[in-house]
Design a protein around this motif. Structure first.
Motif, mmCIF file in Angstrom:
data_model
loop_
_atom_site.group_PDB
_atom_site.id
_atom_site.type_symbol
_atom_site.label_atom_id
_atom_site.label_comp_id
_atom_site.label_asym_id
_atom_site.label_seq_id
_atom_site.Cartn_x
_atom_site.Cartn_y
_atom_site.Cartn_z
ATOM 1 N N LEU A 1 0.834 -1.196 0.117
ATOM 2 C CA LEU A 1 0.217 0.164 -0.083
ATOM 3 C C LEU A 1 0.833 1.312 0.101
ATOM 4 O O LEU A 1 0.333 2.017 -0.705
ATOM 5 C CB LEU A 1 -0.882 0.045 1.335
ATOM 6 N N ALA A 2 1.866 1.388 0.824
ATOM 7 C CA ALA A 2 2.938 2.413 0.844
ATOM 8 C C ALA A 2 3.601 2.540 -0.473
ATOM 9 O O ALA A 2 3.510 3.690 -0.965
ATOM 10 C CB ALA A 2 3.901 2.270 2.048
ATOM 11 N N ASP A 3 3.837 1.655 -1.274
ATOM 12 C CA ASP A 3 4.526 1.590 -2.559
ATOM 13 C C ASP A 3 3.360 2.416 -3.480
ATOM 14 O O ASP A 3 3.935 2.937 -4.424
ATOM 15 C CB ASP A 3 4.817 0.176 -2.939
ATOM 16 N N GLU A 4 2.366 1.950 -3.368
ATOM 17 C CA GLU A 4 1.375 2.293 -4.309
ATOM 18 C C GLU A 4 0.804 3.506 -4.171
ATOM 19 O O GLU A 4 0.479 4.398 -5.001
ATOM 20 C CB GLU A 4 0.297 1.358 -4.349
ATOM 21 N N HIS A 5 0.797 4.123 -2.828
ATOM 22 C CA HIS A 5 0.058 5.422 -2.541
ATOM 23 C C HIS A 5 0.935 6.360 -1.884
ATOM 24 O O HIS A 5 0.390 7.408 -1.694
ATOM 25 C CB HIS A 5 -1.277 5.208 -1.620
ATOM 26 N N LEU A 6 2.181 5.909 -1.379
ATOM 27 C CA LEU A 6 2.968 6.985 -0.832
ATOM 28 C C LEU A 6 4.333 7.185 -1.714
ATOM 29 O O LEU A 6 4.421 6.147 -2.185
ATOM 30 C CB LEU A 6 3.381 6.627 0.468
ATOM 31 N N ASP A 7 4.729 8.248 -1.983
ATOM 32 C CA ASP A 7 6.064 8.503 -2.616
ATOM 33 C C ASP A 7 7.116 8.443 -1.655
ATOM 34 O O ASP A 7 7.674 9.657 -1.231
ATOM 35 C CB ASP A 7 5.883 9.827 -3.583
ATOM 36 N N LEU A 8 7.473 7.388 -1.312
ATOM 37 C CA LEU A 8 8.683 7.255 -0.612
ATOM 38 C C LEU A 8 9.956 6.687 -0.988
ATOM 39 O O LEU A 8 10.989 6.559 -0.287
ATOM 40 C CB LEU A 8 8.287 6.074 0.525
ATOM 41 N N GLY A 9 9.939 6.553 -2.152
ATOM 42 C CA GLY A 9 11.082 6.437 -2.785
ATOM 43 C C GLY A 9 11.322 4.865 -2.881
ATOM 44 O O GLY A 9 10.338 3.856 -3.349
ATOM 45 N N SER B 1 0.155 15.671 4.850
ATOM 46 C CA SER B 1 -0.912 15.318 5.759
ATOM 47 C C SER B 1 -2.111 14.902 4.763
ATOM 48 O O SER B 1 -2.709 13.861 4.982
ATOM 49 C CB SER B 1 -1.688 16.471 6.522
ATOM 50 N N VAL B 2 -2.408 15.504 3.604
ATOM 51 C CA VAL B 2 -3.382 14.999 2.555
ATOM 52 C C VAL B 2 -2.858 13.554 1.951
ATOM 53 O O VAL B 2 -3.663 12.879 2.074
ATOM 54 C CB VAL B 2 -3.213 15.829 1.280
ATOM 55 N N ALA B 3 -1.626 13.498 1.855
ATOM 56 C CA ALA B 3 -1.239 12.124 1.184
ATOM 57 C C ALA B 3 -1.513 11.048 2.425
ATOM 58 O O ALA B 3 -1.906 9.916 2.003
ATOM 59 C CB ALA B 3 0.068 12.084 0.830
#
Length: 95
Positions: free
Chosen positions: A11-19, A35-37
């Motif tokens: 989920l983090a890979d798909e929805h957060l831009d964490l590199g 906060s929006v993300a």
């Protein structure tokens, strides 16, 4: 079936831009998550794990590790509460 950590990673890979892959110990704010993300991500977490986290709940989950612990406890049928130390590490509360 994927583990909680594996599913949260996905989920983090798909929805957060964490590199690269998410660091479960890193502060989400320090990783540049707005906060929006974060709110949008928590909506996806709600769907994936059948939870009902509200937008204001995002503040208590400063790391993915804390969120993972919460999800595991909730799915174990426990009531979640912060540890007595106040460090927001989750435990199963006595009911």
């Amino acid at each position: 079936m994927a583990s909680t950590k594996e599913r949260l990673t996905q989920l983090a890979d798909e929805h957060l831009d964490l590199g690269s892959g998410p660091d479960f110990d890193a502060q989400l704010a320090d990783a540049g998550v707005s906060s929006v993300a974060a709110v949008a991500f928590f909506k996806k977490v709600n769907e994936a794990f059948n939870l009902s986290l509200q937008a204001e709940d995002c503040l208590q989950f400063r790391t993915l590790g804390i969120l993972a612990a919460y999800v595991v406890v909730r799915h174990a049928g426990g009531v979640c509460a912060p540890n007595k130390s106040g460090d927001r590490a989750w435990r199963i509360a006595e009911t």
